[in-house]
Design an enzyme around this catalytic site. Structure first.
Site, PDB file in Angstrom:
ATOM      1  N   GLY A 158      46.626  37.230  48.099  1.00 32.50           N
ATOM      2  CA  GLY A 158      45.534  37.334  48.918  1.00 32.50           C
ATOM      3  C   GLY A 158      44.311  36.309  48.157  1.00 32.50           C
ATOM      4  O   GLY A 158      45.133  35.260  47.471  1.00 32.50           O
ATOM      5  N   ARG A 159      43.278  36.634  48.018  1.00 30.25           N
ATOM      6  CA  ARG A 159      42.250  36.360  47.801  1.00 30.25           C
ATOM      7  C   ARG A 159      42.729  36.020  45.788  1.00 30.25           C
ATOM      8  O   ARG A 159      42.256  34.753  45.767  1.00 30.25           O
ATOM      9  CB  ARG A 159      41.049  36.808  47.617  1.00 30.25           C
ATOM     10  CG  ARG A 159      40.845  37.048  49.687  1.00 30.25           C
ATOM     11  CD  ARG A 159      39.747  37.819  49.403  1.00 30.25           C
ATOM     12  NE  ARG A 159      39.553  38.102  50.493  1.00 30.25           N
ATOM     13  CZ  ARG A 159      39.784  39.414  51.271  1.00 30.25           C
ATOM     14  NH1 ARG A 159      40.540  39.798  50.578  1.00 30.25           N
ATOM     15  NH2 ARG A 159      39.288  39.487  52.488  1.00 30.25           N
ATOM     16  N   ILE A 160      42.755  37.171  45.397  1.00 36.26           N
ATOM     17  CA  ILE A 160      43.162  36.959  43.987  1.00 36.26           C
ATOM     18  C   ILE A 160      44.089  36.146  43.700  1.00 36.26           C
ATOM     19  O   ILE A 160      44.330  34.875  42.585  1.00 36.26           O
ATOM     20  CB  ILE A 160      43.070  38.396  43.442  1.00 36.26           C
ATOM     21  CG1 ILE A 160      42.112  39.096  43.837  1.00 36.26           C
ATOM     22  CG2 ILE A 160      43.654  38.251  41.882  1.00 36.26           C
ATOM     23  CD1 ILE A 160      42.345  40.602  42.755  1.00 36.26           C
ATOM     24  N   ARG A 181      54.207  38.339  51.436  1.00 36.83           N
ATOM     25  CA  ARG A 181      54.834  38.853  53.054  1.00 36.83           C
ATOM     26  C   ARG A 181      55.157  37.885  53.818  1.00 36.83           C
ATOM     27  O   ARG A 181      55.675  37.553  54.604  1.00 36.83           O
ATOM     28  CB  ARG A 181      54.133  39.790  53.550  1.00 36.83           C
ATOM     29  CG  ARG A 181      54.374  41.249  52.734  1.00 36.83           C
ATOM     30  CD  ARG A 181      53.438  42.191  53.629  1.00 36.83           C
ATOM     31  NE  ARG A 181      51.808  42.267  53.251  1.00 36.83           N
ATOM     32  CZ  ARG A 181      50.822  42.958  53.284  1.00 36.83           C
ATOM     33  NH1 ARG A 181      51.309  44.437  53.943  1.00 36.83           N
ATOM     34  NH2 ARG A 181      49.861  43.292  53.085  1.00 36.83           N
ATOM     35  N   ILE A 240      47.688  43.113  37.336  1.00 38.14           N
ATOM     36  CA  ILE A 240      46.689  43.281  37.710  1.00 38.14           C
ATOM     37  C   ILE A 240      46.318  44.263  38.923  1.00 38.14           C
ATOM     38  O   ILE A 240      45.268  44.399  39.190  1.00 38.14           O
ATOM     39  CB  ILE A 240      45.592  42.402  37.340  1.00 38.14           C
ATOM     40  CG1 ILE A 240      46.415  41.120  38.300  1.00 38.14           C
ATOM     41  CG2 ILE A 240      45.733  41.317  35.561  1.00 38.14           C
ATOM     42  CD1 ILE A 240      45.355  39.808  37.822  1.00 38.14           C
ATOM     43  N   ARG A 242      48.219  47.236  40.916  1.00 39.14           N
ATOM     44  CA  ARG A 242      48.324  48.506  41.160  1.00 39.14           C
ATOM     45  C   ARG A 242      49.275  48.779  39.708  1.00 39.14           C
ATOM     46  O   ARG A 242      50.538  48.454  39.717  1.00 39.14           O
ATOM     47  CB  ARG A 242      48.797  49.085  42.300  1.00 39.14           C
ATOM     48  CG  ARG A 242      47.178  49.333  42.653  1.00 39.14           C
ATOM     49  CD  ARG A 242      46.022  50.846  42.093  1.00 39.14           C
ATOM     50  NE  ARG A 242      44.950  50.262  43.306  1.00 39.14           N
ATOM     51  CZ  ARG A 242      43.832  49.371  42.849  1.00 39.14           C
ATOM     52  NH1 ARG A 242      43.833  49.025  42.025  1.00 39.14           N
ATOM     53  NH2 ARG A 242      42.784  49.680  43.843  1.00 39.14           N
ATOM     54  N   GLU A 271      48.050  56.790  35.891  1.00 38.98           N
ATOM     55  CA  GLU A 271      47.353  56.653  34.692  1.00 38.98           C
ATOM     56  C   GLU A 271      45.899  57.442  34.755  1.00 38.98           C
ATOM     57  O   GLU A 271      46.069  57.053  36.498  1.00 38.98           O
ATOM     58  CB  GLU A 271      46.428  54.678  35.230  1.00 38.98           C
ATOM     59  CG  GLU A 271      45.538  54.885  36.864  1.00 38.98           C
ATOM     60  CD  GLU A 271      45.744  53.368  36.597  1.00 38.98           C
ATOM     61  OE1 GLU A 271      46.279  51.987  36.343  1.00 38.98           O
ATOM     62  OE2 GLU A 271      44.487  52.654  37.145  1.00 38.98           O
ATOM     63  N   HIS A 289      42.751  49.150  33.114  1.00 39.89           N
ATOM     64  CA  HIS A 289      42.066  48.942  33.957  1.00 39.89           C
ATOM     65  C   HIS A 289      40.864  48.755  34.264  1.00 39.89           C
ATOM     66  O   HIS A 289      39.848  49.605  34.825  1.00 39.89           O
ATOM     67  CB  HIS A 289      42.395  49.885  35.385  1.00 39.89           C
ATOM     68  CG  HIS A 289      42.709  49.909  36.629  1.00 39.89           C
ATOM     69  ND1 HIS A 289      43.177  50.515  37.608  1.00 39.89           N
ATOM     70  CD2 HIS A 289      41.459  49.138  37.265  1.00 39.89           C
ATOM     71  CE1 HIS A 289      43.071  50.446  39.109  1.00 39.89           C
ATOM     72  NE2 HIS A 289      42.332  49.015  38.574  1.00 39.89           N
ATOM     73  N   ILE A 290      40.420  46.593  33.486  1.00 44.04           N
ATOM     74  CA  ILE A 290      39.385  46.298  33.796  1.00 44.04           C
ATOM     75  C   ILE A 290      39.315  45.672  34.179  1.00 44.04           C
ATOM     76  O   ILE A 290      38.047  44.680  33.145  1.00 44.04           O
ATOM     77  CB  ILE A 290      38.682  46.621  31.869  1.00 44.04           C
ATOM     78  CG1 ILE A 290      39.843  45.815  31.540  1.00 44.04           C
ATOM     79  CG2 ILE A 290      38.762  48.103  31.953  1.00 44.04           C
ATOM     80  CD1 ILE A 290      39.491  45.809  29.819  1.00 44.04           C
TER      81      ILE A 290
HETATM   82  C1  8YV Z   1      38.222  48.825  40.028  1.00 43.94           C
HETATM   83  C2  8YV Z   1      40.691  48.197  41.252  1.00 43.94           C
HETATM   84  O1  8YV Z   1      37.577  49.203  39.813  1.00 43.94           O
HETATM   85  O2  8YV Z   1      38.657  46.628  43.085  1.00 43.94           O
HETATM   86  C3  8YV Z   1      40.293  47.724  42.510  1.00 43.94           C
HETATM   87  O3  8YV Z   1      41.037  47.350  43.417  1.00 43.94           O
HETATM   88  O4  8YV Z   1      41.345  48.328  41.061  1.00 43.94           O
HETATM   89  C4  8YV Z   1      38.833  47.966  40.023  1.00 43.94           C
HETATM   90  O5  8YV Z   1      38.719  46.903  40.497  1.00 43.94           O
HETATM   91  C5  8YV Z   1      38.954  50.710  40.118  1.00 43.94           C
HETATM   92  O6  8YV Z   1      39.931  50.480  41.687  1.00 43.94           O
HETATM   93  C6  8YV Z   1      37.882  51.584  40.568  1.00 43.94           C
HETATM   94  O7  8YV Z   1      37.708  51.759  41.885  1.00 43.94           O
END
Ligand code: 8YV
Length: 327
Positions: A158-160, A181, A240, A242, A271, A289-290
């Protein structure tokens, strides 16, 4: 907007200026104490609300929706929305929104930082230095894996994923492979300098495997013992996306057995709990998760969630909806 202001819950503590912005238009209840409500407590808080600003950690499902008959919109301050049961929301006539685009480049930067920290063993080396163990130079001290010129394998495009591909190809001269996919349009593939391969080829060819796919029942444990066994023993893995996409128990074992060289993890199954096996091995870089956590990006995410609430109650329609319920 009508004379009676819509009632909005802000489910977690967020930037005061965004709370103030919303409070100019809505009857706002903000969670300034940043209480982590149980699903039952959240349902009580939401029972009389028309809308809610959530983060990724509040589950919106049929049970909650049944207890919140006024609810019309849930604005997630996250691009991922696996905390939503989208079919249940659609069936209940509730719009869901997320925060795409505003975090793409920041999250890609972090993915690359984690890749480099993992490949070049930066966390391990820093702990060694802080522990006062550095007495001498040696030829193989914290010798890691090459980043430039290596093969970057991206699962999820995707975008990222695309932003990471550009960094790898243009900044680091990497050969970029991806699996997704659906295949990208040829022009986008060419622009990202990325080659589509099947998942097995991706695993086998990866010097660095980057996970950037959304979490769903389909992607649960997309990387488990079998997948890890197909990777090179010198490879690194970066997640990065989930928790739950990786089988963390299998990964901890693979890292312990040096089945792969190292991992960089920003997300974890269950988490903020972290699998104890991951805490025991040195060849893993762990962050809480930063990936989207820069001040300006988190503010942009909060403002986009707020914009969605404002546009929705203004009758303009949500800006970045993830469903289209009929009302
Ligand atoms: C969030 C993320 O900080 O955007 C997402 O999907 O995983 C993170 O950027 C986190 O989900 C808290 O809302």
């Amino acid at each position: 907007m009508t004379d009676t202001k819509p009632r909005i819950l802000i489910a977690r503590k967020i930037f005061p200026e965004v709370v103030e912005r919303l409070a100019r238009h809505f009857d706002v209840q903000a969670n300034d104490a940043d209480v982590h409500w149980t699903p039952g407590e959240l349902a009580v808080q939401l029972a009389d609300k028309d809308g809610v600003l959530t983060t990724g950690s509040q589950r919106i499902d049929a049970a909650l929706l049944a207890a919140c008959p006024r609810l019309k919109i849930v604005a997630n301050m996250a691009v991922g929305y696996n905390n939503f049961d989208v079919p249940a929301m659609t069936a209940a006539g509730v719009t869901g929104t997320n925060t795409p685009d505003v975090l793409t480049e920041t999250t890609a930067d972090f993915g690359f930082a984690l890749l480099m920290a993992t490949a070049r063993r930066m966390a391990e080396a820093e702990h060694y230095l802080r522990a006062g163990l550095w007495k001498n130079w040696s030829y193989d001290m914290f010798a890691g894996a090459e980043v430039h010129g290596s093969t970057l394998a991206i699962l999820g495009m995707g975008r990222i994923g695309q932003a990471i591909a550009r960094r790898g190809a243009l900044g680091f001269g990497m050969r970029v492979l991806y699996h997704n996919r659906s295949r990208l349009a040829p022009e986008l593939e060419a622009e990202c300098r990325a080659t589509y391969v099947d998942k097995d080829t991706l695993l086998a060819e990866a010097d660095h495997l980057m996970l950037v796919l959304p979490y769903s029942a389909d992607s649960h444990h997309a990387i488990g013992a079998a997948e890890l066994s197909r990777m090179k023993p010198t490879a690194t893995l970066v997640n990065i996306a989930r928790g739950g996409i990786v089988d963390d128990a299998a990964l901890a074992q693979a890292l312990k057995d040096r089945r792969i060289a190292a991992a960089g993890l920003d997300v974890f199954e269950g988490e903020p709990a972290v699998h104890p096996g991951l805490l025991q091995v040195p060849n893993v870089v762990l962050t809480p998760h930063i990936a989207s956590a820069t001040v300006s990006t988190r503010l942009a995410m909060a403002n986009l969630a707020a914009d969605n609430l404002l546009a929705f109650f203004d009758g303009r329609g949500a800006l970045t909806p993830v469903n289209t319920p009929q009302r």
